[in-house]
Enzyme design. Structure first.
Site, PDB file in Angstrom:
ATOM      1  N   SER A 167      -2.876 -21.683 -18.180  1.00  0.00           N
ATOM      2  CA  SER A 167      -3.296 -21.180 -19.490  1.00  0.00           C
ATOM      3  C   SER A 167      -3.069 -22.193 -20.615  1.00  0.00           C
ATOM      4  O   SER A 167      -3.670 -22.063 -21.680  1.00  0.00           O
ATOM      5  CB  SER A 167      -2.558 -19.879 -19.814  1.00  0.00           C
ATOM      6  OG  SER A 167      -1.158 -20.044 -19.707  1.00  0.00           O
ATOM      7  N   ASP A 414       4.871 -14.124 -27.571  1.00  0.00           N
ATOM      8  CA  ASP A 414       4.350 -15.289 -26.856  1.00  0.00           C
ATOM      9  C   ASP A 414       4.936 -16.539 -27.511  1.00  0.00           C
ATOM     10  O   ASP A 414       4.489 -16.969 -28.574  1.00  0.00           O
ATOM     11  CB  ASP A 414       2.825 -15.325 -26.908  1.00  0.00           C
ATOM     12  CG  ASP A 414       2.231 -16.509 -26.141  1.00  0.00           C
ATOM     13  OD1 ASP A 414       3.012 -17.345 -25.658  1.00  0.00           O
ATOM     14  OD2 ASP A 414       0.997 -16.592 -26.036  1.00  0.00           O
ATOM     15  N   HIS A 417       2.429 -20.240 -25.477  1.00  0.00           N
ATOM     16  CA  HIS A 417       1.140 -20.764 -25.913  1.00  0.00           C
ATOM     17  C   HIS A 417       1.191 -21.101 -27.402  1.00  0.00           C
ATOM     18  O   HIS A 417       2.188 -20.854 -28.069  1.00  0.00           O
ATOM     19  CB  HIS A 417       0.034 -19.754 -25.607  1.00  0.00           C
ATOM     20  CG  HIS A 417      -0.034 -19.396 -24.160  1.00  0.00           C
ATOM     21  ND1 HIS A 417       0.551 -18.251 -23.643  1.00  0.00           N
ATOM     22  CD2 HIS A 417      -0.592 -20.035 -23.116  1.00  0.00           C
ATOM     23  CE1 HIS A 417       0.344 -18.209 -22.338  1.00  0.00           C
ATOM     24  NE2 HIS A 417      -0.339 -19.274 -21.983  1.00  0.00           N
TER      25      HIS A 417
END
Length: 447
Positions: A167, A414, A417
């Site tokens: 990702s 998160d 990311h």
């Protein structure tokens, strides 16, 4: 006559300020989108015209610090830029530097880009502090230009660029698409398996950019909700979901790391090599560092073996650290709103080891493939500059307006990311500088 002269002078005095006020916005607009770049190192880009004389060397070191200290050299301060390049002055080291304030901010608007994964669109999800948008990476000994979308598209004209990995590979790809969209909108021409495999075209330059989901690069069976809670990795077999298209790729960006932390059983040949975090299974615990090394070694070796004389550029984006400071499901898991200073955060532990393995495997693969004409292979070393940006993650804003009704007891964060726009845009700025040098080397070789 005196009246006419005085009247003319008065009119000129009134007109001059308005002229300046009208030109100034145009000048600012021009500099924002097409900034002037003054050569500050041997890696500054030379115009890509047929009459350009390229004087750079055929070879250059990685865009990460060498694993052993380079020998010192001196050059005359009166040398021209061309002479300095000819004297093999070292390329810019983008790894070491600091984050400095930047009033200009990003070149794209995250609310209108159209290709950002929902969870990284921090602005549209209501993140209230926008200071994280106004920082630029300043290398210690050279200049990193702002991203030039026209130049990037020119360098991928008639080519296929593939970003392969996890990702974070997707995060880097979406940053790239957003920056390129400021001058040429990408057209989604292929999508499969919940957007894990996608391709965009840029008709203006006959260019294609693809995303291949392959979180281990090698063959793997990912854990599922209905099966065992661990992955299966076959370390001596490349993942053919991306490798089968290798003959169609002109540039490959590989990005792996975080998925190797998950529970997994590892296979080599017909045997179980061991496992990681596999309680209840009768396998030897071997951790994941050597497994990461083997997976990257297999992938790079496969690229070298299948190149078959084709011109290809390969980049390995190094490990991107996370910044969890608390529990992942509590408010304040990554609460920072400013970058770290270099003295505040050291590169150590797992982050350092993952990066070291990736750099070593790139260097070993370069030696293995040094006889392969047309092969360029480098590491895009983003670990340290990313480590210093704890403020750049979505945090709770991976979901829209998480505190609209107060602070809940549980809020997912998160801290892995990156918000878009955000620090990951810098990765692509460095990527572009690498592409420029490769193009200069090709032009010199073709003289």
């Amino acid at each position: 006559m005196k009246y006419v002269k005085d009247h003319s002078l008065s009119f000129t005095r009134k007109l001059l300020p308005w002229t300046i006020y009208s030109i100034l916005p145009l000048a600012i607009f021009r500099l924002y989108f097409y900034p002037l770049h003054f050569p500050s190192s041997s890696t500054d880009f030379l115009p890509l015209s047929s009459s350009t004389t390229i004087t750079t060397t055929n070879s250059f070191s990685s865009f990460s610090p060498p694993l052993s200290p380079p020998s010192s050299s001196s050059s005359s301060s009166s040398s021209s830029p061309e002479e300095e390049i000819a004297n093999e002055s070292p390329p810019c080291d983008y790894t070491n530097g600091k984050w400095v304030r930047d009033k200009l901010g990003p070149i794209y608007n995250g609310t209108t880009c159209g290709t950002i994964k929902d969870g990284q669109n921090c602005i549209s999800h209501g993140r209230p502090d926008l200071g994280y948008l106004y920082w630029r990476w300043k290398p210690n000994q050279c200049h990193l230009p702002r991203f030039e979308p026209f130049t990037f598209l020119q360098l991928v004209r008639n080519k296929h660029l593939a970003l392969v990995g996890d990702s974070l590979a997707r995060n880097q790809l979406e940053s790239l698409l957003c920056m390129l969209a400021t001058v040429s909108p990408p057209h989604l021409v292929y999508a499969q398996e919940e957007n894990k495999f996608r391709r965009w075209s840029f008709p203006s330059h006959n260019a294609n950019i693809s995303l291949y989901w392959s979180p281990f690069l090698v063959k793997g069976i990912e854990k599922s909700n209905n099966g065992p809670n661990h992955n299966h990795l076959y370390l001596d077999h490349v993942d053919e979901r991306w490798a089968k298209d290798m003959d169609q790729m002109d540039m490959i960006v590989l990005s792996i790391g975080h998925w190797f932390l998950h529970p997994a059983v590892y296979y080599e040949g017909d045997s179980v090599l061991g496992c990681h975090f596999c309680s209840g299974l009768n396998h030897t615990e071997i951790g994941f560092y050597d497994v990461l090394r083997k997976a990257l070694k297999t992938s790079l070796r496969t690229i070298i073996e299948r190149q078959k004389g084709k011109e290809i550029d390969v980049i390995v984006t190094t490990f991107s650290p996370s910044h969890f400071e608390g529990e992942w499901d509590k408010a304040g898991a990554c609460p920072k709103t400013k970058p770290y200073k270099e003295s505040e955060k050291l590169l150590e532990g797992m982050d350092e080891e993952m990066r070291r393995i990736e750099l070593e495997e790139v260097e070993e693969a370069k030696l293995t493939g040094k006889q392969n004409l047309g092969l360029n292979l480098e590491a895009l070393d983003v670990t340290k500059l990313s480590l210093l940006r704890p403020d750049g993650h979505p945090g709770p804003y991976m979901y829209p307006f998480p505190f609209a009704n107060g602070v809940p007891d549980r809020v997912q964060n998160d801290c892995v990311h990156w918000c878009l726009p955000g620090p990951v845009d810098t990765w692509n700025e460095i990527f572009l500088e690498m592409m420029k040098i490769w193009e200069m080397s090709r032009r010199k070789a073709g003289q």
